[in-house]
Write a protein that holds these residues in place. Structure first.
Motif, PDB file in Angstrom:
ATOM      1  N   THR A  94       0.855  -1.184   0.000  1.00  0.00           N
ATOM      2  CA  THR A  94       0.000   0.000   0.000  1.00  0.00           C
ATOM      3  C   THR A  94       0.889   1.232   0.000  1.00  0.00           C
ATOM      4  OG1 THR A  94      -1.745  -1.128   1.230  1.00  0.00           O
ATOM      5  CG2 THR A  94      -1.759   1.277   1.275  1.00  0.00           C
ATOM      6  N   PHE A 142      -2.239  -1.640  -5.085  1.00  0.00           N
ATOM      7  CA  PHE A 142      -2.444  -2.487  -3.907  1.00  0.00           C
ATOM      8  C   PHE A 142      -3.881  -2.962  -3.792  1.00  0.00           C
ATOM      9  CE2 PHE A 142      -2.978   1.924  -2.733  1.00  0.00           C
ATOM     10  CZ  PHE A 142      -4.152   1.934  -1.993  1.00  0.00           C
ATOM     11  N   ALA A 148     -10.324  -5.523  -0.045  1.00  0.00           N
ATOM     12  CA  ALA A 148      -9.416  -4.393   0.148  1.00  0.00           C
ATOM     13  C   ALA A 148      -9.970  -3.397   1.151  1.00  0.00           C
ATOM     14  CB  ALA A 148      -9.156  -3.703  -1.187  1.00  0.00           C
TER      15      ALA A 148
END
Length: 1283
Positions: free
Chosen positions: A486, A543, A1023
């Protein structure tokens, strides 16, 4: 989330794909049927057809019923075939996921496209304006593809559709869903430009242009499509309700209004406290001077002496004693208690002088035993342990959050400017206003920033012979499916790729799309997987999550992110509170990161940065760098003490009369007491803090040195009586002064021990260590120091040199002659008589009461909190980061609203209490957070919450392609998988369209939380919500969950404190509205800074508690040890209270905020003030002079010089050195506050207190006077030598 943007755009494509229609022929005829040529990629044109509607094959019935149920009647004759219906379905899947939260919104939108694609009356409102020939490659038939179309739409319909959809939220990304379909910020979107954008092929989704023409009346021979619509406040059918308040503002009525800020408290248009204190002070002056003048006139008429007492108290003296009555029981008891202390300390002092070696040896043994505990010493540097009590609410909530969701990640952050680069200008193609781009958003700078970002990713650190890189410690939300770190950076809009950043579409003359257009789209739709420009590049970060623009850019105005003047890059790193090995790896990488950025050089970039370890590192560095300053401060005090104790009568006797060795011994005793205190508590596992190390030696030196000066100077002024031996003389002296020392030391000890009841760790730890150190210091002074004093006097009498005690002087004396120092003579002959002049005393009282009135008036204006910048050294790189943070960052810290374990999400009622979509309660958890975000300036909740529950309901709907399972195994099948065995999780029936409940709710929830977003389904929760839901009982129940948002920008301590207060207020309101109090669980807010700032919510109460307890204990101890002289204890406590109040006045004037550090100093000033006051008051109470004025003068003469030289001068020298510290916290909280407490203590103890005693001091104790006469009887002493 990103897919949502693409889906909405592809919805427009669906319109086009489904939509091409031929020219108008006659009513109830089609303009197209079937799909023809390829427009671009997988997008197809529709075939021109000018005939009547064609019956739909039965294999398309399910699709019609699902998409366009209004067209399912009769023989289902439509102007579209099954392929067109399937294309429409595919293109409506993503819009469905986001807009179906509001059924009426999606109903209107799908109505628009159903009429366009399949209506049997197309020719009434569709007109094909451009076509091109097409040869079917299979049938070889000649066909015509429609390449441009006019769509006549009723203005009423378009406005109603827009109004129904404009408020719909996208929970996972905290933005309006409409922003993904309109091509611009939702606030700039309207019905016209929304539809125009969806129908323009420039959006990257539509296969050809559809030109909408808006009219409510027939025009150009066409009848606009103006079907009936549903308002967002209307129900679609019996099975569905109106849209929620969150998605439809008219359902919830007017926007919530924040309460008006409290009006300032004013009187006569001025601050009320100023007015009240000014009036009070004026009234006091009138009354006080009236009384003084009246008494003066009365005294002039009846008495001659100006020293006649104002009160009716009977005057006593040793020479003239008039028996005016018997002493009261209380007076007799007080005298007996006083005499018991005198006799005890006299005997003890004589014993210590007679047996110096055993006493000193025993003292050393005790000190060594106590100091052996230093082996177990633990130093607490963790800020959480320093400032937050384990039992505090924030600490418990943090532990709950960490236990259920994992600890908050470590933050490594860069703030980058391009000060030497000019802003850029982007000119959109084919038309549009020029768009300015800030200096850091020029392509060249972005490439340089990307190089820096790549270099950070490649930083290597070494730990235990293991190479550590960012990928080894970073936050990877989609692991193991996606192992990208990230990185919250604007470069993630370009997939952290130089080639994507350079990607552009154009020709030799124009650039149709490049990084500018991609950037402008991504800041509106950060979760998009397709930017809908000709680039078709994704915005979603590598990410797997969105990169919100307010997190990665700074220095812009409003929502104009393109004007950013700074870029913010954040590298979240995993935190491991309970895994030291992994935590050390992260710390090792952070250390290399700091070295790298410090050494990084790029003339075009200005970089400020921080890491999770930076503040602690800099505080430790500051402590080390200030060690020399503190050491110099103590050396200055040590030198003064060593030299000032001696009374040199001549240069030839300097080495004999000096007391350097005794002074050093006294200092070592003080330091030993500190070491013993630390050792004792280390035995019991109490951790040490830097405050203890920095503050307590200062405190104990004040107490200890004062006592040393009192003992030594009293001896120097004393004359040995005839036939009196040295041990008896020192015993007698100790009997006179030790009660005063005991009074101050014991009152401070009790005050500090009671101060340890505080819940603030810093105050509690300081109080414990300080109380023990002061008490041990007193014990060592009346034992070891008294023995050392006896040995030193014997050395002096034998004419041996100080330090070099083996060397003997020329002559030996049998008795050291008494002497009075210059300072003592000054106090006795000049200062005391002058201060207590009749004309000066009222002026002194007036000035001090005036200062007190001012301090009371400003007490409530002292700021609360601690500016983080003050804790940093002047040369710290973190200071520049704090400055950049204040200037550029537009978002505050994330805040999580945690619903504790115990709530039942599987029932309809339980769901409605939490969710924010259709059918949810208007006071649900999500709705209340949404309302709070609407008034963010008041609540400091900056954005609507991300709601896993609402996204789960959208994800699980059978109309979407998100929730699918393999038919044979019933295992989850991702939407991107093409497999005929994958079927819907739930049937496309009225029951299947309802929210899942019971076992069905729990069956599909783990699938949602493991689903990664993809082009077919942007609602996958892995996510966004992978850590937001805690499962219990073998994944059969939902435990604790959270709903996240962000605070608004928080810059000052007041902002942080207010944000926490408001978040807790919101959470408490939610808990009450959900009726959770009786269910043993609740909603609470959590943000990473709460644990540090919670102390400020109770700091006022803690301050009042600690200072009140200290004053109360001082009053009680003083009253008892003064022989139950209650009024004397009141005077002492009142004077100390004045000093404390005046400390607040100084804090306001000097900009010193109230926090744990300043509270520790206030508690310490309470203790030091005892030293300034108690000795003088006790001397006053035992004085036998004729009246209060003479008694005050007597007390000030004998005790004033010792207090002044022992505390004031000693501390003043050491304090001045602190002014040169590099540390701002030392300059402000130590230099300024120490200087203030010493100056205020000295002025009150040596100026105000004697004057106050001369007016309202306690009456003389008759029993004590008679006892003093008895002790003086038969001696040459004319007065009681009490010191």
């Amino acid at each position: 989330m990103a897919n949502r943007s693409r889906g909405l755009s592809r919805l427009a494509a669906a319109c086009f794909l489904a939509l091409l229609l031929p020219g108008q022929v006659f009513s109830d005829s089609c303009v197209w049927y079937g799909e023809c040529g390829i427009a671009s990629g997988d997008k197809r044109y529709n075939c021109e057809y000018n005939g009547p509607a064609v019956p739909l094959p039965k294999d398309g019935y399910d699709l019609v019923q699902e998409l366009c149920p209004g067209l399912f009647f009769g023989n289902v004759s439509l102007c579209c075939d099954v392929h067109q219906l399937q294309t429409l379905k595919n293109n409506l899947e993503l819009p469905l996921q986001f807009l179906s939260r509001c059924p009426s919104c999606f109903y209107n939108l799908i109505n628009l496209f159903c009429e366009l694609t399949c209506s049997p009356h197309q020719s009434e409102f569709l007109n094909a304006t451009q076509t091109e020939p097409y040869i079917d490659p299979v049938t070889k038939q000649n066909k015509t593809s429609i390449t441009e179309l006019q769509y006549y739409i009723g203005e009423t319909f378009s406005n109603a559709m827009y109004n129904a959809c404009k408020d719909v939220e996208a929970p996972s990304s905290n933005v309006k869903a409409l922003g993904l379909l309109c091509g611009k910020d939702p606030k700039d979107c309207n019905a016209t430009n929304w539809i125009q954008y969806m129908f323009s092929k420039d959006n990257g989704q539509a296969p050809f242009n559809i030109i909408p023409i808006f009219s409510d009346v027939p025009i150009h021979g066409m009848t606009p499509m103006n079907n009936a619509t549903k308002g967002c406040n209307e129900s679609m059918d019996d099975a569905t309700g109106p849209c929620s308040c969150q998605d439809c503002s008219i359902v919830c009525g007017p926007k919530p209004e924040p309460p008006s800020p409290p009006a300032p408290w004013l009187l006569l248009g001025l601050d009320a406290m100023y007015v009240i204190m000014w009036i009070s002070y004026t009234g006091f002056l009138l009354v006080f001077f009236g009384v003084v003048f009246g008494v003066w006139c009365y005294r002039k008429r009846h008495f001659v002496s100006e020293y006649t007492p104002i009160d009716s108290n009977i005057a006593y003296s040793v020479h003239l004693r008039q028996d005016t009555g018997e002493a009261t029981w209380c007076e007799r008891f007080g005298e007996k208690f006083e005499n018991a202390l005198r006799v005890t300390f006299t005997s003890w002092g004589a014993f210590c002088v007679r047996n110096p070696r055993p006493v000193i040896l025993f003292s050393l043994v005790v000190v060594v035993m106590c100091c052996s505990g230093l082996m177990f010493m633990k130093l607490t540097t963790n800020p959480i342990d320093l400032w937050s009590a384990p039992s505090s609410q924030a600490r418990k909530e943090k532990e709950y959050f960490d236990a259920h969701f994992g600890p908050f990640f470590r933050v490594e952050q860069l703030i980058i400017q391009a000060p030497h680069t000019k802003p850029g200008i982007y000119s959109p193609y084919p038309s549009g206003d020029d768009v300015p781009f800030g200096p850091p958003l020029t392509k060249d700078i972005l490439h340089q920033v990307l190089d820096l970002q790549d270099a950070v990713e490649n930083i290597t650190a070494s730990y235990n012979n293991e190479t550590i890189m960012l990928k080894d410690v970073c936050l990877i939300p989609l692991s193991p499916y996606n192992n990208n770190c990230t990185i919250l950076s604007v470069l993630n809009y370009f997939q952290n790729s130089h080639s994507v950043l350079d990607h552009s579409i154009g020709d030799d003359f124009y650039v149709y799309a490049d990084y500018h257009s991609h950037f402008l789209y991504c800041v509106q739709a950060p979760a998009s997987l397709n930017d809908t420009t000709l680039l078709h590049d994704p915005c979603l970060g590598t990410f797997g999550g969105p990169v919100f623009p307010w997190l990665v850019m700074g220095g812009y105005d409003g929502d104009n992110y393109n004007n950013a003047t700074a870029l913010v890059i954040t590298f979240p790193v995993q935190n491991y509170y309970n895994d030291t090995e992994k935590l050390n790896k992260a710390l090792a990488w952070e250390e290399e990161f700091i070295k790298f950025v410090k050494n990084y050089s790029n003339p075009n970039l200005t970089i400020s940065f921080t890491t999770e370890r930076s503040i602690e590192d800099e505080i430790n560095r500051e402590s080390s760098s200030d060690a020399s300053t503190v050491a110099i401060s103590y050396v200055v005090m040590f030198l003064y003490i060593s030299l000032a104790l001696g009374h040199i009568r001549s240069a030839s006797r300097f080495l004999v009369d000096s007391k350097i060795s005794l002074g050093i011994a006294g200092i070592l005793i003080v330091l030993s007491s500190v070491a013993c205190s630390i050792g004792i508590f280390s035995y019991f596992g109490v951790s040490l803090t830097l405050i203890v190390i920095e503050v307590i030696p200062f405190l104990v030196l004040a107490v200890g040195v004062d006592n040393i000066f009192i003992i030594v100077q009293t001896y120097q002024r004393d004359e040995r009586l005839q036939g009196e031996t040295l041990d008896k003389q020192i015993g007698r002296i100790l009997g006179d002064v030790a009660p005063s020392m005991f009074l101050s030391s014991f009152s401070e000890t009790v005050a500090f021990f009671l101060g340890s009841l505080s819940t603030m760790p810093a105050v509690r730890t300081f109080s414990l260590f300080a109380a023990m150190a002061v008490f041990i210091d007193f014990l060592l002074q009346i034992t070891c120091f008294v023995s050392l004093l006896g040995l030193d006097i014997k050395r002096q009498e034998k004419n041996r040199y100080d330090i070099l005690c083996c060397v003997k002087g020329s002559e030996e004396i049998s008795n050291v002659p008494h002497s009075e120092s210059m300072l003592f003579l000054f106090f006795k002959n000049i200062y005391s008589p002058f201060l207590l002049k009749d004309w000066l005393r009222p002026i002194v009282i007036s000035i001090f009461v005036g200062v007190l009135s001012f301090s009371i008036a400003v007490m409530n204006k002292v700021e609360i909190g601690l500016d983080q910048r003050l804790s940093m050294p002047d040369d710290s790189y973190v200071l520049e980061y704090f400055n950049s943070l204040s200037r550029f960052v537009h978002s505050g810290p994330p805040v999580y609203f945690v619903l504790e374990e115990g709530h039942n999400y599987t029932t309809l009622d339980g769901q409605n209490m939490v969710c924010g979509g259709m059918g949810c309660n208007n006071n649900s958890l999500v709705q209340q957070l949404f309302d709070a975000a609407e008034i963010s300036s008041y609540t400091r909740v900056g954005y609507p919450p991300s709601s896993w529950l609402d996204d789960y309901f959208d994800w699980v709907k059978p109309q979407s392609s998100c929730c699918r399972v393999y038919n044979a195994t019933e295992q989850f099948c991702n939407a991107s998988v093409v497999d005929p065995s994958c079927v819907r999780c739930r049937p496309l029936t009225p029951e299947g369209k309802q929210r899942p409940q019971g076992e069905e709710f729990m069956r599909f929830l783990p699938m949602f939380l493991s689903d990664n977003p993809n082009p077919k389904c942007g609602k996958g929760g892995h996510a966004a919500y992978g850590s937001a839901v805690n499962f219990i009982n073998n994944n059969t129940e939902v435990g604790a969950t959270y709903f996240s948002s962000y605070h608004t920008v928080l810059k000052t301590s007041a902002d942080f404190i207010d944000a926490m207060k408001k978040a807790r207020m919101i959470a408490n309101n939610i808990t009450e509205s959900m009726s959770l109090k009786e269910k043993n669980y609740r909603v609470f807010p959590y943000s990473v800074f709460y644990v540090f700032y919670e102390q400020y919510m109770t700091i006022v109460g803690d301050t009042i508690f600690n200072l009140t307890v200290s004053l109360g204990s001082i009053f009680l101890v003083t009253m008892v040890l003064l022989g139950f002289e209650m009024w004397a204890a009141v005077v002492v406590s009142a004077t100390i209270a004045m000093i404390l109040v005046n400390m607040f006045g100084v804090m306001w004037l000097w900009g010193i905020s109230l926090n744990a550090v300043s509270l520790v100093n206030l508690v310490m000033s309470c203790g030091i003030s005892v030293e300034f006051c108690s000795h003088v008051v006790r001397a006053f109470t035992i004085s036998t002079k004729a009246n209060r004025t003479e008694r005050a003068q007597d007390a000030l003469s004998h005790m004033g010089s010792s207090v002044f030289s022992g505390i004031t001068l000693t501390k003043f020298g050491g304090i001045v050195v602190l002014a040169f510290s590099k540390s701002q916290i030392f300059q402000i909280f130590y230099f300024r506050m120490y200087l203030a407490m010493v100056l205020l203590g000295a002025t009150h103890g040596l100026i105000f207190l004697p004057v106050l005693l001369s007016y309202i001091g306690p009456s003389v104790n008759k029993a004590k006077v008679r006892a003093a006469q008895e002790r003086s009887k038969g001696t040459e002493r004319e007065k009681l030598l009490f010191f």
